[in-house]
Design an enzyme around this catalytic site. Structure first.
Site, PDB file in Angstrom:
ATOM      1  N   LYS A  49       0.809  -1.231   0.000  1.00  0.00           N
ATOM      2  CA  LYS A  49       0.000   0.000   0.000  1.00  0.00           C
ATOM      3  C   LYS A  49       0.837   1.274   0.000  1.00  0.00           C
ATOM      4  O   LYS A  49       0.434   2.287  -0.556  1.00  0.00           O
ATOM      5  CB  LYS A  49      -0.959  -0.002   1.203  1.00  0.00           C
ATOM      6  CG  LYS A  49      -2.098  -0.997   1.040  1.00  0.00           C
ATOM      7  CD  LYS A  49      -3.060  -0.897   2.193  1.00  0.00           C
ATOM      8  CE  LYS A  49      -4.145  -1.940   2.083  1.00  0.00           C
ATOM      9  NZ  LYS A  49      -5.114  -1.879   3.187  1.00  0.00           N
TER      10      LYS A  49
ATOM     11  N   ASP B 283     -10.117   2.372   2.456  1.00  0.00           N
ATOM     12  CA  ASP B 283     -10.212   1.685   3.759  1.00  0.00           C
ATOM     13  C   ASP B 283     -11.090   2.459   4.739  1.00  0.00           C
ATOM     14  O   ASP B 283     -11.928   1.881   5.437  1.00  0.00           O
ATOM     15  CB  ASP B 283      -8.812   1.480   4.374  1.00  0.00           C
ATOM     16  CG  ASP B 283      -8.098   0.259   3.793  1.00  0.00           C
ATOM     17  OD1 ASP B 283      -8.781  -0.614   3.219  1.00  0.00           O
ATOM     18  OD2 ASP B 283      -6.863   0.191   3.913  1.00  0.00           O
TER      19      ASP B 283
HETATM   20  P1  NAP Z   1       0.586  -2.998   8.542  1.00  0.00           P
HETATM   21  O1  NAP Z   1       0.730  -1.741   7.778  1.00  0.00           O
HETATM   22  O2  NAP Z   1       1.598  -4.079   8.407  1.00  0.00           O
HETATM   23  O3  NAP Z   1       0.499  -2.576  10.106  1.00  0.00           O
HETATM   24  C1  NAP Z   1       0.456  -3.567  11.094  1.00  0.00           C
HETATM   25  C2  NAP Z   1       0.094  -2.923  12.425  1.00  0.00           C
HETATM   26  O4  NAP Z   1      -0.041  -3.958  13.420  1.00  0.00           O
HETATM   27  C3  NAP Z   1       1.160  -1.963  12.959  1.00  0.00           C
HETATM   28  O5  NAP Z   1       0.516  -0.919  13.657  1.00  0.00           O
HETATM   29  C4  NAP Z   1       1.966  -2.871  13.906  1.00  0.00           C
HETATM   30  O6  NAP Z   1       2.639  -2.162  14.912  1.00  0.00           O
HETATM   31  C5  NAP Z   1       0.846  -3.669  14.525  1.00  0.00           C
HETATM   32  N1  NAP Z   1       1.286  -4.945  15.108  1.00  0.00           N
HETATM   33  C6  NAP Z   1       1.764  -6.024  14.435  1.00  0.00           C
HETATM   34  N2  NAP Z   1       2.024  -7.028  15.309  1.00  0.00           N
HETATM   35  C7  NAP Z   1       1.712  -6.555  16.545  1.00  0.00           C
HETATM   36  C8  NAP Z   1       1.757  -7.117  17.858  1.00  0.00           C
HETATM   37  N3  NAP Z   1       2.192  -8.363  18.070  1.00  0.00           N
HETATM   38  N4  NAP Z   1       1.320  -6.366  18.892  1.00  0.00           N
HETATM   39  C9  NAP Z   1       0.867  -5.092  18.680  1.00  0.00           C
HETATM   40  N5  NAP Z   1       0.815  -4.502  17.460  1.00  0.00           N
HETATM   41  C10 NAP Z   1       1.226  -5.235  16.419  1.00  0.00           C
HETATM   42  O7  NAP Z   1      -0.816  -3.694   8.241  1.00  0.00           O
HETATM   43  P2  NAP Z   1      -2.188  -2.954   7.846  1.00  0.00           P
HETATM   44  O8  NAP Z   1      -2.290  -2.797   6.379  1.00  0.00           O
HETATM   45  O9  NAP Z   1      -2.315  -1.750   8.703  1.00  0.00           O
HETATM   46  O10 NAP Z   1      -3.266  -4.043   8.258  1.00  0.00           O
HETATM   47  C11 NAP Z   1      -3.541  -4.339   9.626  1.00  0.00           C
HETATM   48  C12 NAP Z   1      -4.554  -5.483   9.669  1.00  0.00           C
HETATM   49  O11 NAP Z   1      -5.808  -5.016   9.176  1.00  0.00           O
HETATM   50  C13 NAP Z   1      -4.104  -6.641   8.775  1.00  0.00           C
HETATM   51  O12 NAP Z   1      -4.138  -7.861   9.482  1.00  0.00           O
HETATM   52  C14 NAP Z   1      -5.081  -6.587   7.597  1.00  0.00           C
HETATM   53  O13 NAP Z   1      -5.419  -7.857   7.099  1.00  0.00           O
HETATM   54  C15 NAP Z   1      -6.309  -5.906   8.190  1.00  0.00           C
HETATM   55  N6  NAP Z   1      -7.040  -5.116   7.162  1.00  0.00           N
HETATM   56  C16 NAP Z   1      -8.345  -5.409   6.913  1.00  0.00           C
HETATM   57  C17 NAP Z   1      -9.043  -4.675   5.962  1.00  0.00           C
HETATM   58  C18 NAP Z   1     -10.494  -4.993   5.676  1.00  0.00           C
HETATM   59  O14 NAP Z   1     -11.009  -4.558   4.642  1.00  0.00           O
HETATM   60  N7  NAP Z   1     -11.187  -5.707   6.554  1.00  0.00           N
HETATM   61  C19 NAP Z   1      -8.419  -3.639   5.253  1.00  0.00           C
HETATM   62  C20 NAP Z   1      -7.086  -3.361   5.536  1.00  0.00           C
HETATM   63  C21 NAP Z   1      -6.408  -4.117   6.497  1.00  0.00           C
HETATM   64  P3  NAP Z   1       4.139  -1.629  14.669  1.00  0.00           P
HETATM   65  O15 NAP Z   1       4.002  -0.320  13.960  1.00  0.00           O
HETATM   66  O16 NAP Z   1       4.685  -1.509  16.037  1.00  0.00           O
HETATM   67  O17 NAP Z   1       4.857  -2.669  13.850  1.00  0.00           O
END
Ligand code: NAP
Length: 295
Positions: free
Chosen positions: A81, A117
């Site tokens: 993204k 989103d």
């Molecule tokens: P991303 O950019 O990789 O960000 C991941 C986030 O999770 C960061 O804030 C990270 O913190 C945090 N994190 C990861 N492991 C963690 C842990 N063990 N404890 C606490 N925080 C943790 O991913 P993203 O695009 O934001 O997506 C996040 C989730 O939302 C994904 O699983 C994705 O599948 C879901 N999502 C769903 C939709 C939907 O349409 N339903 C749309 C978009 C995303 P740090 O910054 O500290 O690494």
């Protein structure tokens, strides 16, 4: 586009049907081909839609090849993204604010970037499940790509206060600064989650639920009328929703509805028609995407 570049992507050969795809890495579990296939049947708009595995390094070449082969729109998912922004000739203001692009549309000058989103989340929580979030004290967990999309929409939704907490605090600070509403939108340290009172809206935008350890939160966070919403769906939402249920949250939701709504937003951008999302949401639940709450 050279023949050499196209030959690296044999699935992109020219076709008369408008071509759409989701790019990500990995991508095999994506529901987007099913969702857009359902929208296509429902609206009678003929299209081809595929899921294509692309690494961040390969994204510029893959997008160029896709456009040369008739590609007209691309959904962008993890981990592309942010990288997708550099491939755009222009972006919507919400994509700029989010610092992330999840929808690309081909134009005569190149790829135009958008981020659906936040609008997908808001449509799901406000229109589909009809929760009233105005006036609520809201906690957003995470400051990654998805949180960047959702946070500005939440800040704008009339919540009384929005606190954004991320494991890496600098990312939450940056997001809060970008929103620029210090009277209502703040950040706290993850380690202080037990000391910041209770909330009546908690959104999990982390990917912690994908790890074996899941997400661990203090029970004190969930107020009596708390809505707990996980952007993840399936097993990845299990640990947060099980915590929320044990903490006494009144309403539990996973991100399947948001997935369908943000896809519908992309479909509308590309085709000018808003599909019926309820039917596709129900079809996904019937295909085995149940709500995981730890039962
Ligand atoms: P991303 O950019 O990789 O960000 C991941 C986030 O999770 C960061 O804030 C990270 O913190 C945090 N994190 C990861 N492991 C963690 C842990 N063990 N404890 C606490 N925080 C943790 O991913 P993203 O695009 O934001 O997506 C996040 C989730 O939302 C994904 O699983 C994705 O599948 C879901 N999502 C769903 C939709 C939907 O349409 N339903 C749309 C978009 C995303 P740090 O910054 O500290 O690494």
């Amino acid at each position: 586009m050279t023949a050499n570049k196209l030959s690296r992507y044999p699935e992109f050969h020219m076709s008369n049907t408008a071509r759409f795809a989701v790019f990500g890495h990995p991508i095999e579990h994506s529901q987007s081909p099913f969702i857009h296939g359902q929208f296509s049947k429902q609206t009678g708009i003929a299209l081809s839609y595929s899921a294509i595995d692309v690494t961040p390094e390969a994204l510029p070449t893959a997008l160029e090849a896709f456009a040369a082969g008739g590609g007209r729109g691309v959904n962008i998912t993890l981990p592309l993204k942010e990288a997708a922004m550099a491939c755009c000739v222009d972006m919507s203001s919400r994509a700029r604010l989010a610092g992330a692009v999840n929808t690309l549309t081909w134009s005569s000058s190149g790829w135009m970037g958008d981020n659906t989103d936040g609008s997908g989340f808001m449509r799901d929580i406000s229109d589909r499940v009809r929760e009233h979030i105005r006036g609520r004290r809201a906690l957003l967990l995470g400051a990654g790509g998805a949180a960047h999309g959702v946070a500005p929409a939440l800040a704008d939704s009339g919540v009384e206060e929005l606190i954004i907490v991320n494991r890496t605090p600098e990312r939450a600070d940056k997001l809060v600064d970008a929103i620029g509403d210090p009277a209502h939108v703040h950040t706290r340290y993850w380690e202080a989650l037990g000391d910041i009172g209770s909330f009546d809206l908690i959104i999990n935008a982390t990917s912690a639920g994908r790890d074996d350890a899941g997400i661990k939160l203090p029970f004190s966070l969930a107020g009596q009328r708390c809505i707990a919403y996980d952007l993840n769906y399936g097993e990845a939402a299990g640990s947060f929703l099980a915590w929320a249920k044990a903490a006494g949250a009144a309403h539990l939701y996973d991100g399947l509805g948001m997935l369908v709504e943000q896809a519908a937003d992309a479909f509308e951008i590309w085709h000018g028609v808003r599909p019926d999302t309820d039917a596709v949401y129900d079809a996904l639940r019937e295909r085995g995407h149940s709500l995981h709450t730890g039962d």
